[in-house]
Design an enzyme around this catalytic site. Structure first.
Site, PDB file in Angstrom:
ATOM      1  N   HIS A  66      -8.416  -7.415   5.270  1.00  7.71           N
ATOM      2  CA  HIS A  66      -8.142  -6.151   6.113  1.00  7.71           C
ATOM      3  C   HIS A  66      -7.164  -4.934   5.415  1.00  7.71           C
ATOM      4  O   HIS A  66      -7.580  -4.614   4.499  1.00  7.71           O
ATOM      5  CB  HIS A  66      -6.413  -6.751   7.385  1.00  7.71           C
ATOM      6  CG  HIS A  66      -6.535  -5.641   7.798  1.00  7.71           C
ATOM      7  ND1 HIS A  66      -5.831  -4.514   7.935  1.00  7.71           N
ATOM      8  CD2 HIS A  66      -6.279  -6.161   9.250  1.00  7.71           C
ATOM      9  CE1 HIS A  66      -5.285  -4.473   9.164  1.00  7.71           C
ATOM     10  NE2 HIS A  66      -5.922  -5.269  10.039  1.00  7.71           N
ATOM     11  N   GLY A 147       8.809  10.423  -2.361  1.00  5.05           N
ATOM     12  CA  GLY A 147       8.391   9.436  -2.639  1.00  5.05           C
ATOM     13  C   GLY A 147       7.803  10.161  -4.135  1.00  5.05           C
ATOM     14  O   GLY A 147       6.861  11.715  -3.278  1.00  5.05           O
ATOM     15  N   PRO A 148       7.034   9.136  -4.800  1.00  5.34           N
ATOM     16  CA  PRO A 148       6.218  10.031  -6.160  1.00  5.34           C
ATOM     17  C   PRO A 148       5.237  10.137  -5.777  1.00  5.34           C
ATOM     18  O   PRO A 148       4.043   9.711  -4.663  1.00  5.34           O
ATOM     19  CB  PRO A 148       6.247   8.251  -6.835  1.00  5.34           C
ATOM     20  CG  PRO A 148       6.458   7.708  -6.375  1.00  5.34           C
ATOM     21  CD  PRO A 148       7.433   8.092  -5.052  1.00  5.34           C
ATOM     22  N   LYS A 150       2.398  10.577  -7.671  1.00  2.00           N
ATOM     23  CA  LYS A 150       1.592  10.297  -8.998  1.00  2.00           C
ATOM     24  C   LYS A 150       1.064   8.789  -9.371  1.00  2.00           C
ATOM     25  O   LYS A 150       2.237   7.969  -8.952  1.00  2.00           O
ATOM     26  CB  LYS A 150       2.437  10.654 -10.354  1.00  2.00           C
ATOM     27  CG  LYS A 150       2.331  11.919 -10.824  1.00  2.00           C
ATOM     28  CD  LYS A 150       3.490  12.806 -11.890  1.00  2.00           C
ATOM     29  CE  LYS A 150       2.612  14.296 -11.837  1.00  2.00           C
ATOM     30  NZ  LYS A 150       3.754  14.662 -12.879  1.00  2.00           N
ATOM     31  N   PHE A 151       0.215   8.683  -9.934  1.00  3.49           N
ATOM     32  CA  PHE A 151       0.018   7.295  -9.630  1.00  3.49           C
ATOM     33  C   PHE A 151       0.407   6.352 -11.100  1.00  3.49           C
ATOM     34  O   PHE A 151      -0.918   5.877 -11.806  1.00  3.49           O
ATOM     35  CB  PHE A 151      -2.030   6.842  -9.613  1.00  3.49           C
ATOM     36  CG  PHE A 151      -2.155   6.040  -8.757  1.00  3.49           C
ATOM     37  CD1 PHE A 151      -1.697   5.047  -7.732  1.00  3.49           C
ATOM     38  CD2 PHE A 151      -2.640   4.862  -9.740  1.00  3.49           C
ATOM     39  CE1 PHE A 151      -2.349   3.639  -6.869  1.00  3.49           C
ATOM     40  CE2 PHE A 151      -3.304   3.358  -9.705  1.00  3.49           C
ATOM     41  CZ  PHE A 151      -2.799   2.782  -8.235  1.00  3.49           C
ATOM     42  N   GLY A 159       1.740   0.407  -4.449  1.00  4.56           N
ATOM     43  CA  GLY A 159       0.696   0.874  -3.473  1.00  4.56           C
ATOM     44  C   GLY A 159       1.921   2.306  -2.927  1.00  4.56           C
ATOM     45  O   GLY A 159       2.670   2.355  -3.442  1.00  4.56           O
TER      46      GLY A 159
END
Length: 547
Positions: A66, A147-148, A150-151, A159
């Site tokens: 999914h 929220g942020p 940047k990863f 995620g």
């Protein structure tokens, strides 16, 4: 399952929130958790669930069929009662702000909580999925709402999450007798709103047709409000067409099923059944039952239980695993399972309770049940008549009468318990304290209000039982001749219900302090009683002439 259960149990740590369903999809590696409660409590429960998901699920190692882009992929709020969609969206925003700021998770709002039009569609928000999240967060057009952006390592683990306010969505998979994902996708393209990309020449390999802005032109599918893809489910060894039906008015589940059958048949593929993921509103199955009954030219005036069974069998909802309505239909899960209803008793237990020293159930409940049995008999005659050989051209006529009878039956069944509830209200009012003058005043008014209600309930029994006699009259005139005696018994039962409820109106009205109101109620009761007596004579006269 240990992880799933650990996450789901967070819901029940919030007082006033009820966990309704946990539907783990083994092959898709995606679990749907459904819970219900007051808005603030639901926000808190959702926050705890998202927090625990972040702790226990590492998206860097997650795989599944999914589409997804986060440990808690989507968190939609669905208004059930006494709340608007706009208010629901405000609670979604409240949760999103807290999740983004406190849990360091990128938050995107979609559907009715979306902050801009292009974010309304979940497919747009989730495009690229988890694997494309790093790139998405760098795109100025797709910055998270909270929220942020940047990863970093923390975001890489959790995620993102999509939060919304929306109507009921039905997650619905249709099973195919093939392992071909390509065939399943082709069927999905026929049905889903987005359809398929238009191509020159060969519809599969041909060059894409582009519009003036350079975007591919699409051939729309059959239904608006439907998203769909095809996939292969290793757990079952078959391909499925997986739909998200976001508008069950525009795209009723039974029509999506039927059109999928047609699309599959054109490709030499058979539909073997289907499955509902998570919960479903009761109306979805009742509408499906009516649809399939009409196709068979069968009467629609049957019980809710029978209709649900027909819907389950017609769409093969038990093809892969058992379908338990008590666990899948949201209204059944919301019912108060602690209540002890008279109509849930066996016939013998109901009779024993009536005969006991308990003051209730009494004559009012018995009158209501007499009316229930009366119209049930008339409805039976309508259903038998609709299925008589040689009367096929009249099935709709009898079905319409059976539907009316079923509605009267359901109303009278509810009144069986409501009459006893009304009596109990009077008893509770008499038990109120009477120490001070203020106590006495409150108690007096409570007794008057309860007595008024206990008068209005049997008056409604009278009216409903009398109104139901129209079904007996119709069946006496045009129903199955062999069942004419059943019409007579039904008529006598309905008259008994009117007469019995009349005496309950009379005894309660006589104790009302407001004599003007009491007089009006008694006047109405006498009018219904006289009408019922006249109607009984008319129907029995027809019966006697036919016997």
């Amino acid at each position: 399952m240990n992880i799933i259960n650990e996450i789901a149990k967070q819901v029940e740590t919030v007082e006033g929130v009820k966990l309704l369903d946990i539907d783990p999809g083994k092959a898709t590696n995606r679990t749907v958790i459904t819970f219900v409660g007051e808005p603030n409590q639901v926000v808190e429960a959702a926050y705890r669930l998202i927090k625990k998901s972040k702790e226990l699920i590492d998206m860097r190692h997650h795989h599944g069929e999914h589409p997804r882009f986060g440990a808690t992929d989507v968190c939609p709020f669905v208004p059930i009662s006494n709340i608007t969609m706009q208010e629901t969206a405000e609670y979604a925003h409240k949760l999103g702000k807290r999740v983004g700021n406190d849990l360091h998770i990128p938050v995107y709002f979609y559907e009715n909580a979306a902050t801009e039009e292009k974010r309304r569609n979940l497919a747009n928000v989730r495009a690229g999925e988890y694997e494309g999240l790093n790139e998405k967060l760098q795109n100025p057009d797709w910055q998270p709402d909270f929220g942020p952006n940047k990863f970093d390592n923390e975001v890489a683990q959790s995620g993102a999450v999509a939060i919304s306010a929306r109507d009921f969505l039905v997650a619905y998979n249709i099973n195919l007798n093939t392992t071909s994902t390509r065939r399943a996708n082709a069927i999905a393209f026929d049905i889903r709103e987005a359809g398929r990309i238009k191509r020159e020449g060969n519809p599969i390999t041909g060059k894409k047709v582009l519009d003036d802005s350079g975007k591919p032109v699409r051939i729309p599918g059959k239904f608006k409000g439907v998203k769909g893809i095809g996939w292969y489910i290793d757990e079952y060894g078959i391909a499925q067409v997986s739909y998200n039906i976001t508008d069950i008015k525009m795209a009723p589940v039974h029509l999506v099923f039927d059109e999928t059958v047609k699309s599959a048949d054109k490709r030499g593929v058979r539909v073997t059944g289907s499955e509902i993921i998570g919960l479903v509103p009761k109306k979805v199955l009742l509408d499906a039952a009516d649809y399939f009954l009409q196709k068979q030219q069968r009467s629609l005036g049957i019980s809710e239980k029978e209709k649900i069974k027909i819907a389950v069998k017609s769409m093969g909802l038990d093809d892969l695993k058992p379908f338990n309505p008590q666990e899948k239909i949201i209204e059944y899960l919301l019912e108060d399972d602690t209540s002890n209803k008279l109509i849930d008793l066996s016939l013998s237990d109901f009779a024993d309770l009536t005969a006991s020293e308990a003051p209730a159930p009494g004559g009012g409940s018995i009158a209501a049940y007499s009316g229930t049995l009366g119209v049930a008999l008339a409805t039976m005659v309508a259903n038998l008549s609709s299925h008589k050989r040689g009367w096929d051209d009249k099935w709709e006529f009898y079905s319409d009468w059976a539907v009316k009878g079923e509605k009267y039956k359901q109303t009278l069944l509810l009144l069986v318990d409501e009459d006893t509830n009304a009596f109990n209200k009077i008893m509770s009012a008499f038990q109120l304290p009477k120490k001070s003058e203020e106590d006495k005043k409150i108690r007096k008014q409570a007794i008057e209000n309860a007595t008024l209600y206990a008068t209005e309930v049997p008056l409604k029994v009278m009216q409903t039982a009398y109104d139901s006699m129209e079904v007996m009259e119709a069946m006496a005139k045009d129903g199955l001749p062999a069942s004419i005696s059943d019409v007579a018994v039904g008529t006598l039962s309905a008259r008994t219900a009117v007469y019995g409820a009349y005496y309950n109106v009379k005894i309660n009205a006589n104790t009302l302090k407001n004599k003007d109101k009491a007089s009006k109620l008694l006047q109405k009761a006498n009018e219904i009683l006289n009408n019922a007596i006249d109607k009984e004579k008319k129907i029995l006269n027809i019966v006697d002439k036919k016997m």
